[in-house]
Design a protein around this motif. Structure first.
Motif, PDB file in Angstrom:
ATOM      1  N   TRP A  78       0.963  -1.173  -0.154  1.00 20.43           N
ATOM      2  CA  TRP A  78      -0.080   0.001   0.081  1.00 20.43           C
ATOM      3  C   TRP A  78       0.950   1.348   0.115  1.00 20.43           C
ATOM      4  N   ALA A 137       0.483   4.057  -3.154  1.00 21.38           N
ATOM      5  CA  ALA A 137       0.563   5.427  -2.483  1.00 21.38           C
ATOM      6  C   ALA A 137       1.421   6.025  -3.203  1.00 21.38           C
ATOM      7  N   ALA A 194       0.667   6.560  -6.894  1.00 23.14           N
ATOM      8  CA  ALA A 194      -0.466   7.185  -7.216  1.00 23.14           C
ATOM      9  C   ALA A 194      -0.323   8.691  -7.036  1.00 23.14           C
ATOM     10  N   HIS A 195       0.576   9.141  -5.904  1.00 24.47           N
ATOM     11  CA  HIS A 195       0.734  10.432  -5.663  1.00 24.47           C
ATOM     12  C   HIS A 195       1.705  11.039  -6.662  1.00 24.47           C
ATOM     13  N   LYS A 241      -0.478  11.635  -9.693  1.00 21.15           N
ATOM     14  CA  LYS A 241      -1.390  12.959  -9.551  1.00 21.15           C
ATOM     15  C   LYS A 241      -0.447  14.359  -9.883  1.00 21.15           C
ATOM     16  N   LEU A 263       2.881  13.947   2.492  1.00 25.16           N
ATOM     17  CA  LEU A 263       2.419  13.972   1.172  1.00 25.16           C
ATOM     18  C   LEU A 263       1.898  12.652   0.403  1.00 25.16           C
ATOM     19  N   ARG A 264       2.925  12.039   0.198  1.00 19.41           N
ATOM     20  CA  ARG A 264       2.646  10.883  -0.702  1.00 19.41           C
ATOM     21  C   ARG A 264       1.416   9.867  -0.135  1.00 19.41           C
ATOM     22  N   LEU A 265       1.496   9.801   1.169  1.00 21.51           N
ATOM     23  CA  LEU A 265       0.509   9.042   1.815  1.00 21.51           C
ATOM     24  C   LEU A 265      -0.754   9.603   1.895  1.00 21.51           C
ATOM     25  N   ASP A 302      -1.960  11.984   0.365  1.00 22.73           N
ATOM     26  CA  ASP A 302      -2.537  12.326  -1.088  1.00 22.73           C
ATOM     27  C   ASP A 302      -2.177  11.399  -2.143  1.00 22.73           C
ATOM     28  N   GLY A 303      -2.320  10.197  -1.663  1.00 17.36           N
ATOM     29  CA  GLY A 303      -1.803   8.879  -2.421  1.00 17.36           C
ATOM     30  C   GLY A 303      -3.153   8.188  -2.992  1.00 17.36           C
ATOM     31  N   THR A 304      -3.478   7.144  -2.314  1.00 18.57           N
ATOM     32  CA  THR A 304      -4.517   6.169  -2.326  1.00 18.57           C
ATOM     33  C   THR A 304      -5.783   6.510  -1.348  1.00 18.57           C
ATOM     34  N   GLU A 358      -6.688   4.208   0.482  1.00 22.02           N
ATOM     35  CA  GLU A 358      -6.250   3.469   1.681  1.00 22.02           C
ATOM     36  C   GLU A 358      -5.117   4.155   2.440  1.00 22.02           C
ATOM     37  N   SER A 359      -4.015   4.752   1.609  1.00 22.00           N
ATOM     38  CA  SER A 359      -2.953   5.340   2.355  1.00 22.00           C
ATOM     39  C   SER A 359      -3.712   6.598   3.106  1.00 22.00           C
ATOM     40  N   ARG A 361      -5.185   5.254   6.431  1.00 25.16           N
ATOM     41  CA  ARG A 361      -4.086   5.062   7.319  1.00 25.16           C
ATOM     42  C   ARG A 361      -3.595   6.332   7.803  1.00 25.16           C
TER      43      ARG A 361
END
Lengths: 336, 249
Positions: A315, A319, A322-323, A326, B147-149, B151-153, B155-156, B159
């Motif tokens: 995960w 993430a 995905a980040h 974006k 920032l990554r987590l 504004d990631g998915t 799920e992230s 969490r």
């Protein structure tokens, strides 16, 4: 250098593609000449498929060994008996992750990806050094790993600094410097124990007793059973036979054990005046084969932990991807 | 030395032992928690980064504890009630989001604190001047991952929400006065809230709303009142050292 120019030319011709089959013999002879002249083969050069495959296998296995090899030592980070030793051990485990990264990069120059290699490690299709399937049962094991396991690794790896494949050879130069440092630290850790209390001395001796034979196995099967040796030596990936390196290691360790005040667990170990080398007892190759087959003390535990770290981290990697997607589509800092 | 005695303008300030212990214990305990990640990180680059941060913190801890006494005696022979670290740093690693949020909260605080201490002329100025560079890196690392987590998915993000809220109650303690640490806690707290709030906002995460202070949660670690997981952490950390009284390693 004439041959270097020639094999660069040969490689650029492969991109021309037409008539490539007919040219293979020509490329092969340029490659052979470059190897014979001790020149480095670089990623864009033509190379035999089997040479490429052998290197991918060897470099990947080497990278995997660095990564799995973090586990037996990390096992003691939270229990290190002084802050100085804890700092040394943390730095060492960090170096190992760094070595893994260099080596995956070197493997990637051969046209494979880190994800694919990790996948092969996790599914058991690629191996790592058998030594890391032994448990670290006491603090002294951290010293024995430094002295013996890193010592054996260095004996194996120093000749690789002259390996015919450039990216691998250059990675080994950097890695060997750090490994030598770790090896001295391991020796110094054992020395402190050996000169310490009777309990500490016994702990050091016990660790050496358990790690000596597995360390000798790190050089691989005896020369007459080593399947890939002759070809690897012809390609100058390998420079010395398994038995030669093993002998060199034994000869280095004997005086070091004496100055440590520790004994090596081999009643047959003695100086042979005629050969100018030490004789030593027979290695238990049955144990070696069992560990390679997955039946060593920690095989299951090591691979399970590695898979778990990877799976539980999925995960996080998703993430990061995905980040990155974006935000201006820049490349992700973490990869699957 | 006689020359320095005769030429010294002023006697060096006495080392505030309680302060050295408080700051040293923070670094020691968080370093230990980060060390638990070795071999378990989600990606190889993070094996390197987390170990790197752990090592920096351990280096700081060694300097600070040595100012207060013998580093190993202090680390290995004190019991839980004698440790002065913040409750925040002793919190278990949890998932990667918990580790990152703990790191964001603490590194932001430590960066503000060391920047101020480095600018002063107190006994911690030399340490802070060196450590502030390391801490700036730790803070950046935590911010980037927030920032990554965040504004990631989906799920992230979820969490990070959970981690942000779970650890929020431990953040008030950082700004309680520590005897011997000469900083303005209120001003630092305002700066911390602004900085953390801004990172969370960019990470599409709300500032948690729960209490940051309470009878037990604020100031307790500094008084030697810890949370339950801490005793187990010490048992593991100290076991070998305590098993061989007087031995050197």
């Amino acid at each position: 250098m004439a041959t270097a120019a020639a094999h660069q030319t040969a490689s650029s011709q492969t991109y021309g593609a037409e008539g490539a089959v007919d040219d293979t013999t020509a490329y092969q002879s340029v490659f052979d000449a470059a190897v014979a002249a001790d020149e480095r083969i670089e990623p864009r050069d033509w190379m035999p498929d089997a040479y490429r495959a052998t290197l991918v296998r060897q470099i990947a296995q080497h990278a995997h060994s660095e990564i799995i090899g973090m586990q037996p030592e990390a096992n003691w980070i939270t229990r290190a008996p002084s802050l100085r030793r804890k700092a040394i051990l943390m730095a060492k485990v960090q170096d190992e992750a760094g070595h893994g990264l260099y080596l995956y990069s070197a493997a990637e120059t051969l046209g494979t990806g880190r994800d694919e290699l990790l996948d092969k490690l996790h599914s058991g299709r690629q191996k790592y050094s058998s030594i890391f399937n032994y448990p670290t049962l006491t603090w002294a094991d951290v010293g024995a790993i430094g002295w013996l396991v890193d010592g054996a690794a260095i004996t194996n790896q120093v000749p690789l600094c002259r390996c015919s494949y450039g990216p691998y050879a250059r990675a080994m130069v950097r890695i060997c410097k750090e490994e030598s440092f770790h090896q001295r630290q391991g020796y110094e850790l054992l020395l402190a124990l050996s000169n310490g209390t009777p309990e500490q001395h016994a702990m050091a001796q016990d660790a050496v007793d358990r790690w000596w034979w597995p360390s000798l196995m790190m050089f691989g099967p005896p020369d007459d059973e080593s399947a890939h040796s002759a070809q690897s030596m012809a390609w100058k990936i390998k420079r010395h036979s398994n038995d030669e390196l093993r002998q060199r290691f034994v000869d280095i360790c004997v005086p070091q054990a004496e100055s440590l005040g520790l004994t090596l667990p081999d009643p047959d170990l003695k100086w042979n005046e005629e050969r100018g080398q030490h004789d030593f007892g027979p290695i238990d190759w049955t144990e070696f084969r069992e560990v390679l087959k997955g039946n060593g003390p920690c095989n299951e535990q090591r691979i399970t932990q590695r898979r778990k770290a990877h799976d539980e981290g999925a995960w996080v990697r998703e993430a990061a991807t995905a980040h990155a997607a974006k935000h201006t589509g820049e490349k992700g800092a973490a990869r699957a | 030395m006689s020359t320095s005695e005769t030429t010294a303008v002023a006697a060096p300030a006495p080392v505030p032992t309680a302060a050295a212990l408080a700051l040293g214990d923070d670094a020691l305990v968080l370093s230990h928690r980060l060390g638990e990640w070795a071999g378990h990180a989600p990606v190889l680059e993070e094996e390197v980064a987390l170990a790197n941060i752990a090592l920096d913190l351990l280096g700081q801890a060694r300097v600070l504890l040595s100012m207060a006494g013998d580093e190993d005696e202090l680390a290995y022979l004190r019991e839980e009630r004698a440790f002065r670290n913040l409750q925040l740093v002793e919190q278990p690693n949890g998932d990667f989001a918990h580790t990152i949020v703990r790191q964001l909260y603490f590194s932001t605080y430590q960066h503000l604190l060391y920047t101020e201490l480095a600018a002063g002329d107190g006994p911690f100025a030399p340490l802070a001047a060196k450590a502030v560079k390391e801490v700036a890196y730790h803070r950046d690392h935590a911010e980037q991952w927030t920032l990554r987590l965040g504004d990631g998915t989906e799920e992230s993000h979820a969490r990070m929400l959970r981690a942000g809220e779970a650890l929020w109650r431990f953040t008030g303690e950082m700004f309680r006065p520590v005897d011997g640490v000469d900083v303005d806690g209120e001003r630092m707290e305002a700066a911390w809230l602004a900085a953390v709030g801004e990172v969370l906002r960019r990470a599409t995460l709300p500032l948690p709303e729960g209490p940051r202070a309470g009878a037990w949660a604020a100031g307790a670690g500094r008084q030697g009142l810890h949370t339950e997981p801490f005793g187990r952490m010490l048992a593991e950390m100290q076991h070998l050292h305590r098993s061989h009284p007087g031995a050197s390693w």
